[in-house]
Design a protein around this motif. Structure first.
Motif, PDB file in Angstrom:
ATOM      1  N   ASP A  43     -30.469 -56.363   1.714  1.00 23.65           N
ATOM      2  CA  ASP A  43     -30.165 -57.916   0.779  1.00 23.65           C
ATOM      3  C   ASP A  43     -29.558 -57.224  -0.601  1.00 23.65           C
ATOM      4  O   ASP A  43     -30.344 -56.427  -1.243  1.00 23.65           O
ATOM      5  CB  ASP A  43     -31.334 -58.604   0.643  1.00 23.65           C
ATOM      6  CG  ASP A  43     -30.805 -59.863  -0.144  1.00 23.65           C
ATOM      7  OD1 ASP A  43     -29.878 -59.938  -1.192  1.00 23.65           O
ATOM      8  OD2 ASP A  43     -31.506 -60.963   0.095  1.00 23.65           O
ATOM      9  N   PRO A  44     -28.104 -57.367  -0.837  1.00 19.38           N
ATOM     10  CA  PRO A  44     -27.624 -56.972  -1.957  1.00 19.38           C
ATOM     11  C   PRO A  44     -28.403 -57.151  -3.530  1.00 19.38           C
ATOM     12  O   PRO A  44     -28.310 -56.315  -4.307  1.00 19.38           O
ATOM     13  CB  PRO A  44     -26.157 -57.349  -2.107  1.00 19.38           C
ATOM     14  CG  PRO A  44     -26.227 -58.293  -0.929  1.00 19.38           C
ATOM     15  CD  PRO A  44     -27.294 -58.368  -0.174  1.00 19.38           C
ATOM     16  N   LEU A  45     -29.223 -58.464  -3.197  1.00 14.23           N
ATOM     17  CA  LEU A  45     -30.008 -58.809  -4.447  1.00 14.23           C
ATOM     18  C   LEU A  45     -31.105 -58.272  -4.654  1.00 14.23           C
ATOM     19  O   LEU A  45     -31.859 -58.270  -5.529  1.00 14.23           O
ATOM     20  CB  LEU A  45     -29.811 -60.260  -4.514  1.00 14.23           C
ATOM     21  CG  LEU A  45     -28.583 -61.321  -4.657  1.00 14.23           C
ATOM     22  CD1 LEU A  45     -28.770 -62.481  -4.388  1.00 14.23           C
ATOM     23  CD2 LEU A  45     -27.779 -60.782  -5.829  1.00 14.23           C
ATOM     24  N   ILE A  46     -31.688 -57.436  -3.624  1.00 15.79           N
ATOM     25  CA  ILE A  46     -32.800 -57.010  -3.558  1.00 15.79           C
ATOM     26  C   ILE A  46     -32.789 -55.373  -3.460  1.00 15.79           C
ATOM     27  O   ILE A  46     -32.764 -54.711  -4.211  1.00 15.79           O
ATOM     28  CB  ILE A  46     -34.047 -57.559  -2.379  1.00 15.79           C
ATOM     29  CG1 ILE A  46     -34.186 -59.101  -2.729  1.00 15.79           C
ATOM     30  CG2 ILE A  46     -35.367 -56.808  -2.268  1.00 15.79           C
ATOM     31  CD1 ILE A  46     -34.961 -59.970  -1.937  1.00 15.79           C
ATOM     32  N   GLY A  47     -32.688 -55.209  -2.042  1.00 13.27           N
ATOM     33  CA  GLY A  47     -32.535 -53.450  -1.729  1.00 13.27           C
ATOM     34  C   GLY A  47     -31.385 -52.771  -2.238  1.00 13.27           C
ATOM     35  O   GLY A  47     -31.529 -51.887  -2.844  1.00 13.27           O
ATOM     36  N   LEU A  50     -32.572 -52.522  -6.125  1.00 11.13           N
ATOM     37  CA  LEU A  50     -33.645 -51.438  -6.213  1.00 11.13           C
ATOM     38  C   LEU A  50     -33.123 -50.075  -5.631  1.00 11.13           C
ATOM     39  O   LEU A  50     -33.734 -48.901  -6.028  1.00 11.13           O
ATOM     40  CB  LEU A  50     -34.835 -51.705  -4.945  1.00 11.13           C
ATOM     41  CG  LEU A  50     -35.665 -52.933  -5.543  1.00 11.13           C
ATOM     42  CD1 LEU A  50     -36.511 -53.526  -4.484  1.00 11.13           C
ATOM     43  CD2 LEU A  50     -36.125 -52.607  -7.035  1.00 11.13           C
ATOM     44  N   GLY A  51     -32.147 -50.047  -4.661  1.00  7.53           N
ATOM     45  CA  GLY A  51     -31.599 -48.667  -3.975  1.00  7.53           C
ATOM     46  C   GLY A  51     -31.045 -47.745  -5.187  1.00  7.53           C
ATOM     47  O   GLY A  51     -31.045 -46.501  -5.155  1.00  7.53           O
ATOM     48  N   ARG A  52     -30.730 -48.103  -6.496  1.00  6.56           N
ATOM     49  CA  ARG A  52     -30.174 -47.506  -7.421  1.00  6.56           C
ATOM     50  C   ARG A  52     -31.275 -46.856  -8.170  1.00  6.56           C
ATOM     51  O   ARG A  52     -31.054 -45.580  -8.930  1.00  6.56           O
ATOM     52  CB  ARG A  52     -29.512 -48.412  -8.443  1.00  6.56           C
ATOM     53  CG  ARG A  52     -28.034 -48.966  -7.903  1.00  6.56           C
ATOM     54  CD  ARG A  52     -27.401 -49.697  -8.911  1.00  6.56           C
ATOM     55  NE  ARG A  52     -28.084 -50.278 -10.061  1.00  6.56           N
ATOM     56  CZ  ARG A  52     -27.731 -51.546 -10.578  1.00  6.56           C
ATOM     57  NH1 ARG A  52     -27.156 -52.566  -9.684  1.00  6.56           N
ATOM     58  NH2 ARG A  52     -28.352 -51.824 -11.655  1.00  6.56           N
ATOM     59  N   PHE A  53     -32.489 -47.041  -7.772  1.00  4.98           N
ATOM     60  CA  PHE A  53     -33.568 -46.427  -8.698  1.00  4.98           C
ATOM     61  C   PHE A  53     -34.844 -45.899  -7.510  1.00  4.98           C
ATOM     62  O   PHE A  53     -35.449 -45.178  -8.006  1.00  4.98           O
ATOM     63  CB  PHE A  53     -34.417 -47.600  -9.452  1.00  4.98           C
ATOM     64  CG  PHE A  53     -33.450 -48.251 -10.464  1.00  4.98           C
ATOM     65  CD1 PHE A  53     -33.260 -47.720 -11.719  1.00  4.98           C
ATOM     66  CD2 PHE A  53     -32.844 -49.304 -10.169  1.00  4.98           C
ATOM     67  CE1 PHE A  53     -32.471 -48.299 -12.514  1.00  4.98           C
ATOM     68  CE2 PHE A  53     -32.250 -50.008 -11.098  1.00  4.98           C
ATOM     69  CZ  PHE A  53     -31.866 -49.334 -12.378  1.00  4.98           C
ATOM     70  N   ILE A  54     -34.826 -46.418  -6.203  1.00  7.22           N
ATOM     71  CA  ILE A  54     -35.643 -45.912  -5.534  1.00  7.22           C
ATOM     72  C   ILE A  54     -35.127 -45.600  -3.905  1.00  7.22           C
ATOM     73  O   ILE A  54     -33.944 -46.247  -3.543  1.00  7.22           O
ATOM     74  CB  ILE A  54     -36.832 -47.289  -4.944  1.00  7.22           C
ATOM     75  CG1 ILE A  54     -37.404 -47.670  -6.215  1.00  7.22           C
ATOM     76  CG2 ILE A  54     -37.763 -46.800  -4.007  1.00  7.22           C
ATOM     77  CD1 ILE A  54     -38.202 -48.950  -6.055  1.00  7.22           C
ATOM     78  N   GLU A  55     -35.537 -44.623  -3.266  1.00  8.27           N
ATOM     79  CA  GLU A  55     -34.840 -44.283  -1.988  1.00  8.27           C
ATOM     80  C   GLU A  55     -35.083 -45.410  -1.176  1.00  8.27           C
ATOM     81  O   GLU A  55     -36.264 -45.995  -1.171  1.00  8.27           O
ATOM     82  CB  GLU A  55     -35.608 -43.085  -1.686  1.00  8.27           C
ATOM     83  CG  GLU A  55     -35.584 -41.649  -2.218  1.00  8.27           C
ATOM     84  CD  GLU A  55     -36.248 -40.628  -2.014  1.00  8.27           C
ATOM     85  OE1 GLU A  55     -36.854 -40.337  -0.899  1.00  8.27           O
ATOM     86  OE2 GLU A  55     -36.723 -39.719  -2.837  1.00  8.27           O
TER      87      GLU A  55
END
Length: 196
Positions: A43-47, A50-55
């Protein structure tokens, strides 16, 4: 875990809770919930945020061990995640009134968690209200036994069920029998989520 920007963290948690409210999360099976963890990673609004900060392979763990783990407490208005919920269950005062009596009020300064418990005051008496779902019965009973051993206000266990879920008469009876063996009073109530 890596640092997550505070604004992004707030946006993601708010979005997860928004979706959970639409999904009837409490009524979903573990398998159905698991499918949503996978969807949320993509989900672009979630993952996506978050993907910018967490693997990517850590996003599911972050969601499950953070917002979802805190969902029940947040819906009860307890803890730092409560600010992100758009729907909450009635507060401690309403639980006390519904379970024990209209004259009873909670003392917010005595609130403790894991399990939820606080002192409640009624006409000429105090009690330690310990509340949570039926899945937490062992924790509730153990907290009540410890409260009796420690002295102070008499404990009362309150099993809370979300509206739309139903405990069978057999389950309720078993809860009562367990409470009797422990020497503790137990009550069942139904709670309804309301918009905050």
């Amino acid at each position: 875990m890596s640092f997550i920007d505070d604004d992004i963290r707030r946006e993601v948690i708010t979005e997860i809770y928004r979706q959970v409210d639409e999904l009837d999360w409490d009524g979903m099976s573990l398998r159905e919930r698991s499918e949503y963890y996978v969807r949320w990673i993509d989900d672009p609004l979630i993952g996506g945020k978050l993907g910018r900060f967490i693997e990517r392979d850590r996003i599911r763990v972050w969601i499950k061990d953070g917002p979802i783990k805190e969902l029940s407490r947040a819906r009860h208005g307890i803890g730092s995640y409560a600010q992100f919920t758009a729907h909450q269950y009635p507060g401690m005062d309403e639980i006390a009134r519904q379970a024990i009596g209209q004259e009873w009020r909670s003392d917010a300064d005595t609130l403790e968690v894991k399990p939820n418990r606080c002192l409640v005051r009624g006409p000429g008496a105090n009690a330690l209200m310990i509340w949570g779902s039926a899945t937490k019965l062992a924790d509730l009973v153990w907290a009540a036994i410890n409260a009796r051993v420690d002295g102070g206000a008499e404990p009362i266990i309150v099993i809370t069920s979300p509206q739309g879920t139903r405990l069978s008469d057999g389950e309720k009876q078993r809860h009562q029998l367990i409470a009797e063996v422990a020497g503790v009073e137990l009550r069942h109530i139904t709670l309804r989520l309301a918009r905050t």
